[in-house]
Design an enzyme around this catalytic site. Structure first.
Site, PDB file in Angstrom:
ATOM      1  N   GLY A  92       0.813  -1.211   0.000  1.00  0.00           N
ATOM      2  CA  GLY A  92       0.000   0.000   0.000  1.00  0.00           C
ATOM      3  C   GLY A  92       0.841   1.254   0.000  1.00  0.00           C
ATOM      4  O   GLY A  92       2.032   1.221  -0.316  1.00  0.00           O
ATOM      5  N   ASN A  93       0.211   2.396   0.348  1.00  0.00           N
ATOM      6  CA  ASN A  93       0.839   3.713   0.248  1.00  0.00           C
ATOM      7  C   ASN A  93       1.435   3.863  -1.161  1.00  0.00           C
ATOM      8  O   ASN A  93       2.618   4.131  -1.342  1.00  0.00           O
ATOM      9  CB  ASN A  93       1.914   3.915   1.334  1.00  0.00           C
ATOM     10  CG  ASN A  93       2.338   5.373   1.409  1.00  0.00           C
ATOM     11  OD1 ASN A  93       3.507   5.705   1.384  1.00  0.00           O
ATOM     12  ND2 ASN A  93       1.374   6.266   1.480  1.00  0.00           N
ATOM     13  N   ASP A  96       3.728   6.436  -7.888  1.00  0.00           N
ATOM     14  CA  ASP A  96       3.763   6.200  -9.335  1.00  0.00           C
ATOM     15  C   ASP A  96       4.572   4.954  -9.707  1.00  0.00           C
ATOM     16  O   ASP A  96       4.337   4.348 -10.752  1.00  0.00           O
ATOM     17  CB  ASP A  96       4.344   7.414 -10.066  1.00  0.00           C
ATOM     18  CG  ASP A  96       3.369   8.583 -10.042  1.00  0.00           C
ATOM     19  OD1 ASP A  96       2.205   8.394  -9.632  1.00  0.00           O
ATOM     20  OD2 ASP A  96       3.772   9.697 -10.429  1.00  0.00           O
ATOM     21  N   HIS A 131       4.581   2.052  -8.104  1.00  0.00           N
ATOM     22  CA  HIS A 131       3.643   0.912  -8.040  1.00  0.00           C
ATOM     23  C   HIS A 131       2.711   0.920  -9.250  1.00  0.00           C
ATOM     24  O   HIS A 131       2.441  -0.122  -9.850  1.00  0.00           O
ATOM     25  CB  HIS A 131       2.763   0.991  -6.775  1.00  0.00           C
ATOM     26  CG  HIS A 131       3.498   0.850  -5.486  1.00  0.00           C
ATOM     27  ND1 HIS A 131       3.651   1.894  -4.603  1.00  0.00           N
ATOM     28  CD2 HIS A 131       4.102  -0.215  -4.910  1.00  0.00           C
ATOM     29  CE1 HIS A 131       4.317   1.477  -3.541  1.00  0.00           C
ATOM     30  NE2 HIS A 131       4.608   0.210  -3.702  1.00  0.00           N
ATOM     31  N   GLN A 150       7.845  -9.376   7.922  1.00  0.00           N
ATOM     32  CA  GLN A 150       9.090  -8.862   7.365  1.00  0.00           C
ATOM     33  C   GLN A 150       9.610  -7.629   8.107  1.00  0.00           C
ATOM     34  O   GLN A 150      10.580  -7.023   7.667  1.00  0.00           O
ATOM     35  CB  GLN A 150       8.944  -8.592   5.862  1.00  0.00           C
ATOM     36  CG  GLN A 150       8.074  -7.404   5.483  1.00  0.00           C
ATOM     37  CD  GLN A 150       7.752  -7.398   3.996  1.00  0.00           C
ATOM     38  OE1 GLN A 150       7.023  -8.253   3.499  1.00  0.00           O
ATOM     39  NE2 GLN A 150       8.281  -6.430   3.262  1.00  0.00           N
ATOM     40  N   LYS A 199      12.619  -3.116  -9.582  1.00  0.00           N
ATOM     41  CA  LYS A 199      14.068  -3.240  -9.377  1.00  0.00           C
ATOM     42  C   LYS A 199      14.563  -2.350  -8.243  1.00  0.00           C
ATOM     43  O   LYS A 199      15.704  -2.449  -7.824  1.00  0.00           O
ATOM     44  CB  LYS A 199      14.810  -2.860 -10.661  1.00  0.00           C
ATOM     45  CG  LYS A 199      14.830  -3.948 -11.698  1.00  0.00           C
ATOM     46  CD  LYS A 199      15.837  -3.586 -12.774  1.00  0.00           C
ATOM     47  CE  LYS A 199      15.678  -4.505 -13.970  1.00  0.00           C
ATOM     48  NZ  LYS A 199      16.541  -4.072 -15.093  1.00  0.00           N
ATOM     49  N   ASP A 252      13.773  -2.594  -5.260  1.00  0.00           N
ATOM     50  CA  ASP A 252      14.136  -3.603  -4.254  1.00  0.00           C
ATOM     51  C   ASP A 252      14.872  -4.724  -4.987  1.00  0.00           C
ATOM     52  O   ASP A 252      14.330  -5.803  -5.216  1.00  0.00           O
ATOM     53  CB  ASP A 252      12.880  -4.107  -3.545  1.00  0.00           C
ATOM     54  CG  ASP A 252      12.181  -2.990  -2.790  1.00  0.00           C
ATOM     55  OD1 ASP A 252      12.759  -2.480  -1.830  1.00  0.00           O
ATOM     56  OD2 ASP A 252      11.070  -2.604  -3.199  1.00  0.00           O
ATOM     57  N   SER A 258       7.708   4.420  -0.756  1.00  0.00           N
ATOM     58  CA  SER A 258       6.688   4.786   0.239  1.00  0.00           C
ATOM     59  C   SER A 258       7.326   5.502   1.418  1.00  0.00           C
ATOM     60  O   SER A 258       6.710   6.349   2.055  1.00  0.00           O
ATOM     61  CB  SER A 258       5.957   3.537   0.726  1.00  0.00           C
ATOM     62  OG  SER A 258       5.308   2.933  -0.362  1.00  0.00           O
TER      63      SER A 258
HETATM   64  O1  PAF Z   1       8.114  -4.740  -1.766  1.00  0.00           O
HETATM   65  C1  PAF Z   1       7.129  -4.806  -1.006  1.00  0.00           C
HETATM   66  O2  PAF Z   1       6.269  -3.917  -0.953  1.00  0.00           O
HETATM   67  C2  PAF Z   1       6.976  -6.012  -0.096  1.00  0.00           C
HETATM   68  O3  PAF Z   1       8.224  -6.488   0.323  1.00  0.00           O
HETATM   69  C3  PAF Z   1       6.147  -7.153  -0.714  1.00  0.00           C
HETATM   70  C4  PAF Z   1       6.823  -7.728  -1.953  1.00  0.00           C
HETATM   71  C5  PAF Z   1       4.765  -6.633  -1.084  1.00  0.00           C
HETATM   72  C6  PAF Z   1       5.979  -8.291   0.296  1.00  0.00           C
HETATM   73  O4  PAF Z   1       5.329  -7.853   1.444  1.00  0.00           O
END
Ligand code: PAF
Length: 282
Positions: free
Chosen positions: A27-28, A31, A33, A57, A149, A151, A187
């Site tokens: 969420g949050n 552009d 995403h 996580q 990319k 992440d 975010s």
């Molecule tokens: O990149 C993220 O937003 C998160 O690590 C993911 C892939 C949605 C998993 O919670």
């Protein structure tokens, strides 16, 4: 756009379709995403996004409780982007019992860089992504999932997970979207004060300078250049975790004989209380 919370409702919504194109998010939405959703749309016969802030996580001292939750704005953005189904499970929907079975990615990929500074992070990510994949893709071989990319290590770990478990899902990596000054969209940029926001671009500049220095042939001095880049940021008031040049194939440091090896420069550093990450393929 159909919004579903439970696995049963998700399966009903996806029943008429064969090839979901999926974007997992917490969420949050920004552009970056939405660019992933736009890239995903033509790749499947139904476009699915998920919003789930995954407690697994986050370490106890991290920002799970304060992670920005912007539900209405996120729904508007996904609707405008042509997303067909939004899966937004509550914690009890996705984890109806404590998630004691987990996916442990290999240490050589998951305990370095982000995994070194955020122990357990990639166990949490891999576990939730595996679970989301089972929710979205079960019985639907041939689907596609997009990961940014930005992440870099995360998308590599997920690609390997899919390969090793022979999941019938194609993973497509989306390029990082940047603000006009070069700051990678994230975010967590929303945590920055006005002054910090102006300074934040220095992380991508430091990665670029480091990448150019390494590429211009001072390979033997790589570690020195990395230390110099960290020092430059530290002198500006940052607390760098790492700025490093790695091989794109396995995220290990390049050897002297790796001249033709595709490389990536990765960095993570704290500005005030906000930890930013970025990378640049060189
Ligand atoms: O990149 C993220 O937003 C998160 O690590 C993911 C892939 C949605 C998993 O919670």
């Amino acid at each position: 756009m159909k919004i579903v919370n439970t696995l049963a409702d998700l399966r009903t919504a996806l029943a008429p379709f064969q090839r979901p194109a999926f974007v997992a998010t917490m969420g949050n939405l920004h552009d970056g995403h939405i660019a992933l959703v736009n890239q995903a749309r033509p790749l499947g016969d139904v476009t699915v996004a998920s919003i789930f802030v995954n407690r697994l996580q986050f370490a106890p001292h991290e920002d799970f409780d304060t992670y920005p939750r912007t539900w209405e704005a996120d729904c508007d953005k996904l609707r405008a982007a042509g997303c067909d189904v939004l899966f937004a499970p509550r914690e009890t929907d996705l984890y109806p019992e404590p998630q004691t079975y987990k996916v442990h990615p290999p240490a050589e990929l998951a305990d370095i860089l982000e995994g070194h500074f955020r122990p357990g992070f990639f166990v949490g990510v891999s576990t939730v992504v595996m679970k989301l994949f089972m929710c979205v893709f079960a019985g639907k071989p041939g689907g596609v999932a997009m990961f940014g990319k930005k992440d870099y290590q995360q998308q590599m770990i997920i690609k390997r997970m899919v390969k090793q478990f022979a999941l019938p899902i194609e993973i497509v990596a989306g390029e990082t979207l940047r603000a006009a000054d070069g700051l990678a969209l994230s975010s967590r940029n929303g945590y920055l004060s006005e002054q910090e926001r102006t300074e934040a671009v220095q992380l991508s500049r430091a990665l670029k300078t480091l990448g150019e220095a390494v590429k211009s042939g001072v390979a033997g001095k790589r570690e020195q250049l990395e230390a110099g880049a960290m020092q430059t940021l530290a002198e500006r008031g940052w607390k760098p975790d790492y700025l490093t040049v790695r091989r794109r194939a396995d995220l290990l440091p390049p050897h002297a004989g790796d001249a033709a090896e595709p490389l990536v420069v990765l960095g993570a550093a704290k500005l005030g209380s906000t930890r930013l990450i970025d990378n640049l393929e060189i």
